[in-house]
Motif scaffolding. Structure first.
Motif, short mmCIF file in Angstrom:
data_model
loop_
_atom_site.label_atom_id
_atom_site.label_comp_id
_atom_site.label_asym_id
_atom_site.label_seq_id
_atom_site.Cartn_x
_atom_site.Cartn_y
_atom_site.Cartn_z
N PHE A 53 6.13 6.05 -2.04
CA PHE A 53 5.00 6.21 -1.06
C PHE A 53 5.08 5.20 0.02
O PHE A 53 4.20 5.19 1.12
N GLY A 54 6.10 4.29 0.36
CA GLY A 54 6.31 3.45 1.20
C GLY A 54 4.85 2.55 1.50
O GLY A 54 4.47 2.16 2.31
N ILE A 55 4.46 1.96 0.47
CA ILE A 55 3.41 1.17 0.26
C ILE A 55 3.48 -0.30 -0.29
O ILE A 55 4.67 -0.33 -0.82
N LYS A 56 2.70 -1.23 -0.11
CA LYS A 56 3.20 -2.59 -0.82
C LYS A 56 1.89 -2.90 -1.38
O LYS A 56 0.62 -3.06 -1.00
N VAL A 57 2.25 -3.05 -2.90
CA VAL A 57 0.88 -3.20 -3.91
C VAL A 57 0.72 -4.85 -3.86
O VAL A 57 1.79 -5.54 -4.00
N GLN A 58 -0.47 -5.35 -3.36
CA GLN A 58 -0.81 -6.63 -3.53
C GLN A 58 -1.29 -6.98 -4.87
O GLN A 58 -1.79 -6.31 -5.70
N PRO A 59 -0.90 -8.34 -5.15
CA PRO A 59 -1.39 -8.95 -6.57
C PRO A 59 -2.73 -8.62 -6.79
O PRO A 59 -2.82 -8.18 -8.16
N ALA A 60 -3.59 -8.67 -5.82
CA ALA A 60 -5.05 -8.35 -6.37
C ALA A 60 -5.42 -6.80 -6.92
O ALA A 60 -6.32 -6.69 -7.58
#
Lengths: 88, 540
Positions: A53-60
């Motif tokens: 999906f072309g996203i970046k999952v953040q640690p939080a």
């Protein structure tokens, strides 16, 4: 918006449920508590949705409430895509 | 003084009756209660014909009941065999048959799933059900004990015969190169040698709160359970789903006021990368232990910067030796790229490096690490020949005769400061996420598929999890097969952590000049292709 749930479900079936092909994942099935996705699998799932999906999952965002079901993962993906248009 | 493992509990129950011994999901059990119910479980096992030296398994998710099972089995004089609750039932059934297990502590649901896979006739004569009832059509062995009935039994400890210190305390099954898991037999003495050393070295006291992260079939759990019970401390079982979420796990460590943490490095790496550790002070976390695989320096350095007050130790030792060397980490230089040393021998343990001519090598030279001391295993269950290759006589002085030493198969060299460095393996054993895996076991599983003609399994080094397992396979002519088919096939035979992460189909495998599969070339080809693309999981 293209379907988000189906690729996630297909990925779960392919990566995590290959030992029980008869099982169909429901939107609200508990993926973590029922052991479908374990500590070995969560990073696979993250990298899958990031690529798909072309996203970046953040640690939080890597918390139980965002990954406990297909619905939860879909909601996470949708909110990420809404916040920032995909750019791969 | 304790010479049997379960005496640690009896002693602590006397000294600290009201201390919390085990805590799991906010359920606590005090030392006096753990002592009593494990006596009752031991009594139930004894009443059903189980005694000294018999193997008794437990097949449960980690819980207070599984800790009760450990001590109840030991108090009965029997040998505990922890069964991986997540392993395929075929593998669990194999282990039950392999060690001729006589008793099993499980629950109704798990028994219903396991029972059809058991060999007939089964060696099991006694089943203890921690909860639930088996399905109506599930067969049962001779005796069935229900957990709720244990409280009706006398609370007194069992009567003799008792084991002696050289008798087995437990058998831990690890990956076997021939395709079947092999049982590492650990005596009371070997385990206590380690527990005593660890309790003293890490100064475990009755106010400590130790984490229990590793599964109970994994030897890291020996420290968590027995060092804690030895000290009258509390062991806090990490809820399994938290391991999946580094951020939730970090909060749990803070909330539970864990003082001593022990896990494989990949869990700590996960917390460094995704745990947002800066949110917490970790005021009480004083000691962080890790073992099972190499901790990449860059992640350890970040962990230390998040939790600077804690002491850090790298523990090393195959299951066969408990732990045999350790290294206290002080500072890691910003430019450090070398692997962390495995350190020096633990007290009451001797290690040395030996070359192919079976001579002890000079400092700085590469050799295989050999270990001598009372912490060594008794052998592999039922595998005399395998045992005789691993535990070998070694003569230091002809007048003394031979001493038994354990060959680790690990290549090491000794640095000028006396610390050993791990350099690699002599064979096909690898580590992935801290799990010890024989590539041969995966190849055997794949080879049992009728549509496969050729198979090679390689380990691709990975910073976060140690190694990624890749299978390269060739199908027989006219046979159709997909990666999903193979995943499904393997998952019925080997545990999840052994499943290949990548499966590649080819029409033939490359061969070396001697006709062997050229695994080095396969690895080189893999690295050449993947270096061109971005790594799957981005790292900071």
């Amino acid at each position: 918006m293209s379907n988000i749930e189906q690729p996630i479900k297909d990925y779960i079936a392919r990566e995590f449920l290959f030992d029980s092909p008869e099982k169909i994942v429901g939107n609200d099935d508990l993926l973590i508590q029922d052991g479908i996705i374990d500590s070995l699998g969560i990073f696979l799932m993250i990298s899958f949705i990031e690529q798909e999906f072309g996203i970046k999952v953040q640690p939080a965002e890597v918390v139980l409430e965002n990954f406990e079901s297909v619905t939860a993962i879909r909601n996470l993906v949708m909110s990420k895509m809404a916040a920032k248009p995909a750019s791969v | 003084m304790a010479y049997l493992l379960h005496q640690l509990l009896t002693n602590s129950a006397r000294r600290y009756p009201d201390n919390v011994a085990v805590s799991a999901r906010n359920r606590n059990i005090a030392y006096q209660d753990l002592d009593k119910i494990s006596n009752q479980l031991a009594g139930a096992l004894r009443a059903n014909g189980i005694g000294r030296g018999n193997r008794v398994g437990f097949y449960l998710n980690k819980s207070i009941e599984s800790i009760v099972a450990i001590f109840g089995i030991l108090k009965a004089g029997a040998v505990y065999v922890p069964l991986d609750p997540g392993a395929p039932v075929k593998r669990v059934a194999y282990i039950i048959g392999n060690c001729a297990m006589k008793g099993l502590v499980t629950n109704g649901k798990k028994w219903t799933a396991l029972q059809p896979a058991l060999p007939e006739p089964s060696s099991l004569c006694c089943l203890v059900l921690a909860d639930g009832n088996p399905a109506g059509d599930a067969l049962l062995p001779g005796a069935v004990v229900k957990w709720g009935d244990l409280s009706q039994l006398p609370p007194d400890p069992p009567q003799p015969p008792f084991p002696i210190e050289d008798d087995l305390a437990y058998i831990l099954y690890t990956s076997g190169s021939t395709g079947e898991p092999k049982g590492v037999m650990i005596s009371n003495r070997a385990s206590l040698t380690f527990v005593d050393w660890a309790s003293e070295t890490f100064n475990v006291g009755s106010c400590d709160r130790l984490s229990s992260h590793a599964p109970l079939h994994f030897d890291l759990s020996i420290f968590d359970i027995f060092a804690s019970v030895n000290a009258g401390a509390s062991v806090i079982l990490v809820p399994e789903e938290l391991s999946v979420f580094p951020r939730d796990l970090a909060r749990w460590i803070e909330q539970q006021q864990i003082t001593v943490w022990y896990s494989v490095p990949s869990i700590l790496t996960g917390m460094v990368l995704y745990g947002e550790l800066s949110r917490f002070g970790f005021e009480r976390l004083r000691t962080i232990l890790f073992a099972g695989e190499i901790f990449p320096a860059k992640y350890l350095r970040q962990l230390i910067s998040f939790i600077p007050r804690a002491e850090y130790y790298n523990l090393y030792g195959p299951t066969e030796t408990n732990v045999c060397t350790y290294y206290k980490v002080d500072q890691i230089a910003p430019d450090a790229v070398d692997a962390l040393p495995i350190g020096k021998a633990c007290n009451n343990t001797e290690v040395f490096a030996v070359n192919d001519q079976l001579q002890i090598v000079a400092d700085g030279e590469v050799g295989e690490l050999w270990v001598r001391g009372p912490s060594l295993m008794n052998g592999y269950w039922g595998l005399a020949e395998r045992t005789s290759r691993a535990l070998v006589p070694f003569g230091f002085n002809p007048a003394l005769g031979n001493q038994m030493v354990y060959r680790t198969g690990d290549l090491v060299k000794k640095e000028p400061d006396g610390n050993y460095l791990f350099l690699g393996r002599r064979d096909n054993q690898i580590k992935s996420r801290g799990y010890r895996i024989e590539l041969g076991e995966i190849e055997t599983a794949l080879y049992s598929h009728p549509a496969l003609a050729e198979v090679a399994v390689i380990a691709v080094p990975d910073d976060e999890i140690g190694n990624i397992i890749k299978a390269v396979v060739v199908t027989r002519q006219d046979m159709q097969l997909t990666a999903a088919d193979l995943d499904r096939f393997c998952s019925e035979r080997i545990p999840k952590y052994m499943l290949p992460g990548v499966i590649e189909f080819r029409t033939a495998l490359p061969k070396t000049s001697t006709g062997k599969t050229d695994k080095t070339l396969l690895l080189r080809e893999h690295l050449a292709t993947t270096n061109k693309t971005e790594k799957k999981v981005s790292v900071t």
